[in-house]
Design an enzyme around this catalytic site. Structure first.
Site, PDB file in Angstrom:
ATOM      1  N   TYR A 245      72.269  41.976  25.877  1.00  0.00           N
ATOM      2  CA  TYR A 245      72.354  41.621  24.464  1.00  0.00           C
ATOM      3  C   TYR A 245      72.679  42.841  23.609  1.00  0.00           C
ATOM      4  O   TYR A 245      72.468  43.991  24.008  1.00  0.00           O
ATOM      5  CB  TYR A 245      71.041  40.990  23.998  1.00  0.00           C
ATOM      6  CG  TYR A 245      69.862  41.945  23.943  1.00  0.00           C
ATOM      7  CD1 TYR A 245      69.554  42.622  22.761  1.00  0.00           C
ATOM      8  CD2 TYR A 245      69.048  42.157  25.056  1.00  0.00           C
ATOM      9  CE1 TYR A 245      68.466  43.485  22.696  1.00  0.00           C
ATOM     10  CE2 TYR A 245      67.961  43.009  24.989  1.00  0.00           C
ATOM     11  CZ  TYR A 245      67.672  43.673  23.812  1.00  0.00           C
ATOM     12  OH  TYR A 245      66.609  44.530  23.752  1.00  0.00           O
ATOM     13  N   CYS A 246      73.194  42.561  22.422  1.00  0.00           N
ATOM     14  CA  CYS A 246      73.452  43.580  21.400  1.00  0.00           C
ATOM     15  C   CYS A 246      73.310  42.905  20.039  1.00  0.00           C
ATOM     16  O   CYS A 246      72.953  41.735  19.959  1.00  0.00           O
ATOM     17  CB  CYS A 246      74.825  44.219  21.579  1.00  0.00           C
ATOM     18  SG  CYS A 246      76.184  43.031  21.619  1.00  0.00           S
ATOM     19  N   THR A 247      73.606  43.609  18.977  1.00  0.00           N
ATOM     20  CA  THR A 247      73.309  43.107  17.631  1.00  0.00           C
ATOM     21  C   THR A 247      74.094  41.852  17.286  1.00  0.00           C
ATOM     22  O   THR A 247      73.528  40.811  16.947  1.00  0.00           O
ATOM     23  CB  THR A 247      73.591  44.196  16.583  1.00  0.00           C
ATOM     24  OG1 THR A 247      72.888  45.384  16.941  1.00  0.00           O
ATOM     25  CG2 THR A 247      73.149  43.733  15.204  1.00  0.00           C
ATOM     26  N   CYS A 252      78.437  43.476  23.911  1.00  0.00           N
ATOM     27  CA  CYS A 252      78.121  42.772  25.158  1.00  0.00           C
ATOM     28  C   CYS A 252      79.371  42.178  25.792  1.00  0.00           C
ATOM     29  O   CYS A 252      79.579  42.264  27.003  1.00  0.00           O
ATOM     30  CB  CYS A 252      77.127  41.655  24.891  1.00  0.00           C
ATOM     31  SG  CYS A 252      75.538  42.205  24.313  1.00  0.00           S
TER      32      CYS A 252
END
Length: 537
Positions: A245-247, A252
């Site tokens: 995951y990322c913001t 990703c």
């Protein structure tokens, strides 16, 4: 102002706009319709809120798509913005692989621009997040061509980003939540949870069960995650499910194509990133996010329920203070007022007052400083805090010296990290390199291999070791050996230095000095064969 604050709290979760019937159909087929969190303002068929609109909106979106002439696409966007008189601020990047935007706009300007972008068939169906704001979230507009939509060592132009089949399988927030429960429960069949953001973002908040990234910068991810003895994927079975995951989701998606090429088969991403998870679960008691979310706009950090973390007051002071180590620091990060340091750090109220906003005692004695910010935020250019005469007196080698000081600081921080994470297996390997009477045989072999660090179909080149973030897109088509990247080589050299030093000599300073001596000897040996072959004059 008070009515706007109330409107923003009511609209804590972002609204996902739609861009026409065709785009809506595309989205409906791709995923369930987004749900506004409890208390959010209802939206009409055009995605507009019924309540009094906010003074500004924060907008984020990205889309991978083939763009044949990105320079012309940039000019088309600029012309449209000028024609409509939209007041936009932020970063909008376009290249051959698509578009990436984090911006804000006055009134509905940003939302109208995003819908105009989505009306293009190439960008139809993209997720658009809209947050009400009381002011612009960015200082200026940067709309331009950018060779890489995100920074990754080795570049991204050679990655199949526009091919959905080459990327990870996206999970809806609901699916992600169910799989997070498996991570929390543990067990052999539990997925591996991988945070692919920067290390300082994890410090502000993360999913429960996610380890801190081994890299401080996302651009190092390709190499550090698979590095033996360090990376979380070093000994992971290629069939094991990996949830990353990322913001907002773009990092990703980019990194998932790398993992697929490295042979990992079951790779999953969180569709829409953490922000999409907050839309669904941010206000629920069973949500599985700890603390806050670092964001790259004027808020700097947001809570799961959508509010800027700065509005939470003392209730948000649960993070680890860089200065004292206690879990009493509130978000967001601050920059050290010492220009030559500029460290991004979290600090509690006590340490902030004790050190006048600086990160350490040494920085309080610096002379090249900015005023400590009363309210956390971004510093302006240094010229806003100094006179022309004062700046003129420091011209000359000042910038070079500041860069050298920052480089030395990074070396010490990396050495401290290596000392903290050195395992017995690492030490055995390091001692093996120092065997055979202290010869450099193993290092010589690594030099031969280093010539193959970056390979193309027709020739062999060497990897550049300069510290600048290249943005020329020249790495397209290259296959980089993760074990021989400059980040991995730096850590490997520090491990060799570890074996040279006695136990009572192993400090970050001594480790850096020993590593520099090893690198100097390595360079001398590399040049020696050529010096011997040189004809006598």
């Amino acid at each position: 102002s008070s009515s706007l604050s109330a409107a923003r709290r009511a609209c804590g979760a972002p609204l996902t706009t739609v861009g026409g019937a065709a785009a809506a159909q595309v989205r409906a087929a791709a995923r369930p319709a987004p749900r506004a969190s409890a208390g959010a303002v209802d939206a009409d068929a055009d995605g507009h809120a019924d309540a009094t609109p906010a003074a500004y909106q924060l907008i984020t979106f990205f889309r991978f798509a083939r763009v044949d002439d990105p320079e012309a696409e940039v000019e088309r966007h600029r012309a449209r913005i000028a024609e409509r008189g939209w007041d936009l601020r932020g970063r909008i990047y376009v290249n051959e692989q698509g578009i990436n935007a984090q911006m804000s706009g006055k009134g509905r300007d940003g939302e109208e621009y995003a819908k105009w972008v989505e009306s293009d068939a190439r960008f139809a169906g993209m997720r658009i997040s809209v947050y009400p704001m009381e002011e612009q979230a960015h200082p200026r507009l940067a709309l331009r061509y950018k060779p890489n939509l995100v920074q990754l060592e080795g570049g991204t132009n050679h990655l199949p980003l526009t091919n959905p089949e080459a990327r990870a399988k996206p999970l809806t927030p609901e699916e992600w939540h169910e799989n997070l429960k498996k991570v929390s429960a543990g067990g052999e069949d539990a997925p591996l949870l991988l945070d692919v953001r920067n290390g300082y973002e994890w410090d502000v908040g993360h999913f429960r069960g996610a380890e801190r990234p081994v890299q401080e910068s996302f651009r190092e991810t390709v190499y550090t995650n698979v590095q033996e003895g360090l990376g979380p994927l070093a000994k992971v079975d290629k069939d094991k499910p990996i949830m990353m995951y990322c913001t907002g989701g773009i990092r990703c998606d980019v990194y998932s194509t790398v993992l697929r090429e490295q042979g990992y088969k079951n790779v999953f991403t969180l569709e829409g990133g953490v922000q999409a998870y907050f839309d669904k679960f941010g206000k629920r008691d069973d949500q599985l996010w700890d603390d806050h979310l670092f964001v790259f706009d004027s808020r700097l950090a947001m809570s799961p329920d959508g509010r800027p973390s700065a509005e939470l007051g003392e209730a948000a002071a649960t993070l680890r203070c860089y200065c004292c180590g206690q879990n009493t620091a509130p978000p967001p990060h601050r920059n050290c007022p010492n220009v030559d340091c500029n460290r991004l750090f979290l600090v509690c109220e006590g340490c902030k007052n004790k050190l006048d906003g600086f990160c350490c005692e040494a920085c309080t004695k610096a002379t090249h400083i900015r005023p400590a910010l009363v309210v956390p935020g971004r510093y302006q250019k240094y010229r806003a805090y100094d006179s022309e005469e004062s700046r003129a007196s420091r011209r000359g080698p000042g910038r070079r010296l500041r860069k050298e000081r920052r480089r030395e600081r990074r070396k010490l921080e990396l050495a401290a990290y290596v000392l903290e994470h050195m395992t017995s297996a690492d030490e055995d390997r390091a001692r093996l390199v120092q065997s055979s009477g202290g010869t450099f045989a193993d290092r010589t072999r690594s030099l031969v291999q280093a010539k193959q660090t970056i390979e193309t179909d027709s020739d062999v080149d060497t990897e550049s070791d300069n510290d600048d973030d290249s943005d020329d897109g020249s790495e397209e088509g290259r296959a980089i050996n993760p074990a021989l990247s400059r980040y991995s080589k730096q850590r490997a050299t520090l491990r060799e230095a570890f074996a040279v030093l006695a136990e009572n000599e192993r400090t970050p300073e001594n480790l850096v000095k020993a590593a520099e001596d090893i690198a100097l000897e390595r360079s001398r040996m590399k040049k020696a064969p050529f010096e011997q072959e040189a004809p006598m004059m």
